[in-house]
Design a protein around this motif. Structure first.
Motif, mmCIF file in Angstrom:
data_model
loop_
_atom_site.group_PDB
_atom_site.id
_atom_site.type_symbol
_atom_site.label_atom_id
_atom_site.label_comp_id
_atom_site.label_asym_id
_atom_site.label_seq_id
_atom_site.Cartn_x
_atom_site.Cartn_y
_atom_site.Cartn_z
ATOM 1 N N SER A 256 -4.371 -9.614 2.469
ATOM 2 C CA SER A 256 -5.711 -9.004 2.827
ATOM 3 C C SER A 256 -6.396 -10.145 3.574
ATOM 4 C CB SER A 256 -6.661 -8.567 1.632
ATOM 5 O OG SER A 256 -6.685 -9.585 0.741
ATOM 6 N N PHE A 257 -6.268 -11.490 3.306
ATOM 7 C CA PHE A 257 -7.177 -12.498 4.177
ATOM 8 C C PHE A 257 -6.593 -12.485 5.496
ATOM 9 C CE2 PHE A 257 -8.249 -16.735 5.374
ATOM 10 C CZ PHE A 257 -9.499 -16.725 4.755
ATOM 11 N N GLY A 258 -5.427 -12.000 5.858
ATOM 12 C CA GLY A 258 -4.991 -11.843 7.226
ATOM 13 C C GLY A 258 -5.889 -10.871 8.115
ATOM 14 N N ASP A 259 -6.965 -10.341 7.547
ATOM 15 C CA ASP A 259 -7.817 -9.383 8.284
ATOM 16 C C ASP A 259 -7.139 -8.343 9.002
ATOM 17 O OD1 ASP A 259 -9.867 -8.010 9.472
ATOM 18 O OD2 ASP A 259 -11.041 -9.993 9.835
ATOM 19 N N ALA A 260 -6.712 -7.316 8.747
ATOM 20 C CA ALA A 260 -5.741 -6.095 9.409
ATOM 21 C C ALA A 260 -6.522 -5.581 10.573
ATOM 22 C CB ALA A 260 -5.317 -5.110 8.186
ATOM 23 N N ASN A 261 -7.615 -5.717 10.386
ATOM 24 C CA ASN A 261 -8.390 -4.846 11.682
ATOM 25 C C ASN A 261 -8.290 -5.812 12.828
ATOM 26 O OD1 ASN A 261 -10.146 -3.870 9.117
ATOM 27 N ND2 ASN A 261 -10.013 -2.203 10.548
ATOM 28 N N GLU A 262 -8.432 -7.104 12.491
ATOM 29 C CA GLU A 262 -8.595 -8.102 13.567
ATOM 30 C C GLU A 262 -6.983 -8.329 14.181
ATOM 31 O OE1 GLU A 262 -11.048 -9.257 15.497
ATOM 32 O OE2 GLU A 262 -12.439 -8.167 14.060
ATOM 33 N N MET A 263 -6.024 -8.043 13.316
ATOM 34 C CA MET A 263 -4.958 -8.033 13.790
ATOM 35 C C MET A 263 -4.276 -6.980 14.622
ATOM 36 S SD MET A 263 -2.448 -9.637 10.649
ATOM 37 C CE MET A 263 -1.143 -9.599 11.756
ATOM 38 N N VAL A 264 -4.711 -5.773 14.148
ATOM 39 C CA VAL A 264 -4.575 -4.776 15.086
ATOM 40 C C VAL A 264 -4.995 -4.870 16.244
ATOM 41 C CG1 VAL A 264 -4.839 -2.185 15.289
ATOM 42 C CG2 VAL A 264 -4.098 -3.180 13.047
ATOM 43 N N ASN A 265 -6.303 -5.450 16.501
ATOM 44 C CA ASN A 265 -6.811 -5.743 17.661
ATOM 45 C C ASN A 265 -6.281 -6.427 18.531
ATOM 46 O OD1 ASN A 265 -9.007 -3.741 17.028
ATOM 47 N ND2 ASN A 265 -10.386 -5.531 16.263
ATOM 48 N N GLU A 266 -5.624 -7.731 18.104
ATOM 49 C CA GLU A 266 -4.927 -8.707 18.641
ATOM 50 C C GLU A 266 -3.627 -8.021 19.266
ATOM 51 O OE1 GLU A 266 -5.477 -11.995 19.325
ATOM 52 O OE2 GLU A 266 -7.599 -11.654 18.473
ATOM 53 N N LEU A 267 -2.940 -7.414 18.438
ATOM 54 C CA LEU A 267 -1.613 -6.536 18.815
ATOM 55 C C LEU A 267 -1.673 -5.559 19.866
ATOM 56 C CD1 LEU A 267 -0.182 -6.664 15.154
ATOM 57 C CD2 LEU A 267 0.712 -8.186 17.111
ATOM 58 N N ASN A 268 -2.917 -4.998 20.250
ATOM 59 C CA ASN A 268 -2.921 -3.858 21.100
ATOM 60 C C ASN A 268 -2.159 -2.678 20.376
ATOM 61 O OD1 ASN A 268 -4.740 -5.359 23.158
ATOM 62 N ND2 ASN A 268 -2.767 -6.150 23.536
ATOM 63 N N ASP A 269 -2.449 -2.432 19.127
ATOM 64 C CA ASP A 269 -1.928 -1.372 18.477
ATOM 65 C C ASP A 269 -0.326 -1.293 18.472
ATOM 66 O OD1 ASP A 269 -4.456 -0.767 18.167
ATOM 67 O OD2 ASP A 269 -4.440 1.035 19.638
ATOM 68 N N SER A 270 0.326 -2.671 18.574
ATOM 69 C CA SER A 270 1.775 -2.548 18.789
ATOM 70 C C SER A 270 2.434 -2.991 17.313
ATOM 71 C CB SER A 270 2.356 -3.610 19.550
ATOM 72 O OG SER A 270 3.742 -3.939 19.632
ATOM 73 N N THR A 271 2.115 -1.858 16.330
ATOM 74 C CA THR A 271 2.338 -2.410 14.934
ATOM 75 C C THR A 271 3.292 -1.698 14.063
ATOM 76 O OG1 THR A 271 0.823 -0.203 14.664
ATOM 77 C CG2 THR A 271 -0.336 -2.555 14.723
#
Length: 381
Positions: A256-271
């Motif tokens: 959780s500390f990885g901040d899922a929402n910000e990670m998705v933004n960084e990955l441009n939805d390539s998840t």
């Protein structure tokens, strides 16, 4: 006789001063925090701040506190650097009569001020870390809100091993106490499955220097990588891995500390092939009454802010803080507050059970994947 009367009066006066110093009868209760508002972790610090203030603003406007008191969150920016956190703690304590510390972000930052915190004996509420050292019986004035990193990693390993048949786990981690906490937790989780870590790599905090860690992990061909890092570093690693055929089937697992929402933004939805653990339920699920309340209050006070797991967690922690203050009879003291927050009704957060055990209020972990532009909770028996 006059001498004894003078001593008696002096003792009485000193006792009265001490007693009243521990009472908070002012119109405003001040909470203090140190969090990253600039630097590589600024998004997380910002989300913690707005989530908490959304509920504190609501409580102030609705007059929820006794005698129509107000609550104010004071903050300083530490850029996710432990030495700045120590400086900020001194500023908060020296300049204000703090009722409590609230919502500090990060394991290394909190670890660096632990000696000072234990001496202060001030309520230390809802730090954004799942570190094991905060779940210590001797730290009676520390109230963790979230589940521990050990619980999150246990859940990830159990799901991937028992349901997906994965046996080869690697770890990508930050080279500080946060990373160490995750690393040790993973060893414990894997040992319960009679497994070992198959590849490891670390990077320096507040950087994106992942090249060496990437090559080390790649050489072991893991089926899953547990990621104990900040969102930008984790996302940077995943982007690089998705360009490499060696990782085409690898599952990337973020706590959780990885901040899922910000990670998705960084990955441009390539998840694809990414797993997220969280300590709160879906922030978009209006069927959960407290989540609907969060969404409505955020819309009122911070209408331009995106919703997410971090601001929801901060909002919920703020609400438990307010509810504990509301439970206090008579003069407000820190001791009464600590007793109240440890004994809040389990349904205080309608739709989310709280119970103070293992030195924390939340005791559940959720797993998510990101598909079709949304987080989907993974439910399994």
């Amino acid at each position: 006789m006059i001498k004894y009367i003078f001593i008696f009066i002096l003792i009485f006066v000193l006792s009265y001063i001490k007693l009243n110093r521990n009472e908070f009868n002012e119109d405003t209760l001040y909470l203090g925090t140190s969090l990253p508002k600039t630097g590589i972790m600024k998004a997380m610090g910002h989300n913690v701040y707005v989530g908490a203030n959304a509920y504190f603003n609501y409580a102030n406007e609705m007059g929820l506190l006794p005698d129509n008191k107000k609550i104010k969150l004071l903050w300083y920016d530490d850029k996710y650097e432990p030495e700045l956190t120590k400086e900020n703690l001194s500023k908060l304590i020296d300049s204000n009569r703090l009722f409590a510390l609230f919502g500090l972000v990060g394991t290394p930052t909190v670890k660096n001020i632990l000696p000072e915190l234990t001496k202060l004996e001030i309520p230390f509420i809802a730090p954004f870390t799942g570190a094991s050292f905060l779940r210590n019986e001797q730290l009676s004035s520390f109230i963790n809100f979230r589940s521990s990193y050990q619980e999150e990693i246990d859940q990830i390993v159990t799901y991937l091993h028992d349901k997906k048949g994965i046996k080869r786990f690697a770890v990508f981690y930050q080279n500080d106490t946060f990373g160490e906490e995750g690393y040790v937790s993973l060893i414990k989780s894997l040992s319960n499955k009679r497994l070992n870590i198959e590849g490891e790599g670390m990077y320096k905090r507040n950087t994106l220097s992942i090249r060496h860690a990437f090559l080390e992990i790649k050489s072991h061909n893991p089926e899953a990588i547990i990621m104990i890092g900040a969102y930008e570093a984790n996302a940077h690693f995943i982007k690089k891995a998705k360009e490499d055929e060696s990782f085409k089937d690898t599952i990337f697992c973020n706590i959780s500390f990885g901040d899922a929402n910000e990670m998705v933004n960084e990955l441009n939805d390539s998840t694809s092939n990414i797993l997220f653990s969280q300590v709160v339920p879906p922030y978009y699920d209006n069927r959960i009454r407290i989540v609907a309340e969060y969404r409505n209050i955020m819309k009122k006070y911070f209408p331009k802010e995106p919703l997410g797991f971090i601001s929801l967690e901060s909002f919920l922690a703020a609400k438990t803080t307010v509810e504990a203050i509301r439970q206090i009879d008579g003069d407000i003291t820190q001791a009464k507050f600590l007793k109240a927050i440890k004994n809040l009704p389990t349904n205080t957060l309608e739709g989310i059970k709280i119970e103070y055990k293992n030195h924390q209020l939340l005791n559940k972990v959720y797993l998510y994947e990101y598909k079709n532009n949304n987080f989907k909770e993974i439910k399994y028996d």
